[in-house]
Scaffold this active site. Structure first.
Site, PDB file in Angstrom:
ATOM      1  N   ASP A   1      -2.054  39.285 -23.631  1.00 51.66           N
ATOM      2  CA  ASP A   1      -2.444  38.817 -24.967  1.00 51.66           C
ATOM      3  C   ASP A   1      -2.237  39.844 -26.070  1.00 51.66           C
ATOM      4  O   ASP A   1      -2.764  39.702 -27.169  1.00 51.66           O
ATOM      5  CB  ASP A   1      -3.920  38.393 -24.959  1.00 51.66           C
ATOM      6  CG  ASP A   1      -4.866  39.553 -24.668  1.00 51.66           C
ATOM      7  OD1 ASP A   1      -4.413  40.554 -24.073  1.00 51.66           O
ATOM      8  OD2 ASP A   1      -6.045  39.464 -25.028  1.00 51.66           O
ATOM      9  N   GLU A   2      -1.448  40.874 -25.805  1.00 50.10           N
ATOM     10  CA  GLU A   2      -1.299  41.929 -26.815  1.00 50.10           C
ATOM     11  C   GLU A   2       0.042  42.627 -26.653  1.00 50.10           C
ATOM     12  O   GLU A   2       0.523  42.830 -25.539  1.00 50.10           O
ATOM     13  CB  GLU A   2      -2.441  42.939 -26.657  1.00 50.10           C
ATOM     14  CG  GLU A   2      -2.547  43.948 -27.767  1.00 50.10           C
ATOM     15  CD  GLU A   2      -3.809  44.793 -27.639  1.00 50.10           C
ATOM     16  OE1 GLU A   2      -4.117  45.520 -28.586  1.00 50.10           O
ATOM     17  OE2 GLU A   2      -4.467  44.729 -26.580  1.00 50.10           O
TER      18      GLU A   2
END
Length: 353
Positions: A94-95
């Site tokens: 997610d990053e």
């Protein structure tokens, strides 16, 4: 991404929208992997025990994680990144860091690019993302948290130093809990306090890390965006519904975990030399035991041989609530070293002596 795992669960199950949600754990056992913003208002956070989370938020809803689904959406998001630049460094599902200094769209504004990407993510997945835009990875990372959720923050070159001076030192990359407490004891609470210290003082008190703190508070962080991040370890772990005190029962559980590790290694065509056994006791204390073997291993049988030795290495001090196995010192690191050596040789051959 904003509360990624929890947001995916709310996306796939509209009945969960607006409700306090924890991914992973349960009200009796386990650890929270992610919490929705509704749950965070009650102090629920990742790595918190399910018992503590439920105590903080009696209406908390627990759902099991679905990593295949998270990975599927993560891949869709990364495709959007590559529409703008090939310099994408994923940190997790997610990053990621993106270097858009030179981008495929020819857009001179990193701020506009971030806004475009966030809109595309929303249109494609239905999920919200936040972004930080600045002169280097460290400052951009901090900026990405400022206007969460569903926002972005740009820190221009002239804004960086004034901003860093106002920052609590615990926000600086490399400052963990122990270092933060030491800095507080030395009267260093903010970036301004940190910046006022000499290099000699910082190296005397923090060793080699002192050079990093001296530079980073001045906005100096020269780490490039590295598209090919090498996986350094692979692991699997299980939290049990009831504490286990018998090594025989533990070996049964470890056989299941080793099978999971073997499956992940084979899928990625990896093998490793260092096996680590992770034990979380009933008092929540954690112990790790490791052994490095001479050859690369990937099979469940060979992994279990090492794990069994580590398990019986010393007597358990408490009953056990979690067991995990990780494999590191992977063969992909050898491949990377060969690539670097080849590049070095190629460069040398091109030089005129």
């Amino acid at each position: 991404m904003d509360a990624f795992y929890a947001s995916v669960e709310q996306l796939d199950n509209p009945e969960l929208v607006g409700k306090p949600l924890a991914v992973g754990g349960s009200e009796k056992r386990g650890v929270v992997a992610a919490a929705s913003y509704e749950a965070r208002k009650f102090g629920v956070r990742s790595a918190m025990s399910g018992v503590a989370a439920k105590r903080n938020c009696p209406d908390l809803i627990f759902v099991p994680p679905r990593f295949d689904r998270y990975r599927e959406i993560s891949n869709e998001i990364r495709k959007i990144f590559f529409e703008y630049t090939d310099l994408v460094e994923p940190l997790s599902l997610d990053e990621a860091y993106l270097d858009v200094t030179e981008n495929k769209k020819g857009n001179p504004s990193a701020t506009m690019i971030a806004a475009e990407i966030r809109k595309k993510i929303k249109d494609k997945t239905g999920l919200n993302a936040s972004a930080g835009i600045s002169i280097n990875k460290f400052v951009a990372k901090i900026a990405s948290d400022i206007n969460k959720p569903n926002g972005q923050k740009t820190l221009s070159p002239e804004e960086v130093i004034p901003f860093l001076e106002t920052l609590d030192v615990k926000k600086f990359f490399g400052v963990g809990k122990v270092t933060k407490e030491k800095m507080y004891r030395l009267g260093i609470y903010t970036g301004k306090d940190l910046k006022s210290q000499t290099l000699e003082f910082l190296t005397e008190n923090f060793g080699k890390s002192g050079i990093h703190y001296y530079n980073v508070v001045r906005g100096i962080h020269n780490s490039k965006v590295k598209p090919s991040r090498i996986q350094k370890s692979l692991a699997a772990e299980h939290t049990f519904s009831e504490n286990i005190s018998s090594e025989i029962f533990m070996m049964q559980r470890l056989e299941e975990i080793a099978m999971e590790v073997e499956d992940r290694l084979l899928k990625r065509k990896l093998a490793g030399k260092t096996v680590t056994l992770k034990i979380r006791y009933s008092d929540f204390s954690i112990q790790t035991r490791s052994k490095t073997v001479p050859l690369f291993i990937a099979s469940k049988e060979l992994i279990l041989e090492v794990v069994k030795e580590l398990l019986y290495q010393e007597k358990m001090k408490e009953s056990v609530r979690l067991l995990g196995i990780s494999i590191s010192n992977l063969n992909n690191e050898i491949s990377k070293k060969k690539e670097v050596l080849k590049e070095s040789i190629d460069v040398q051959l091109k030089l005129e002596f």
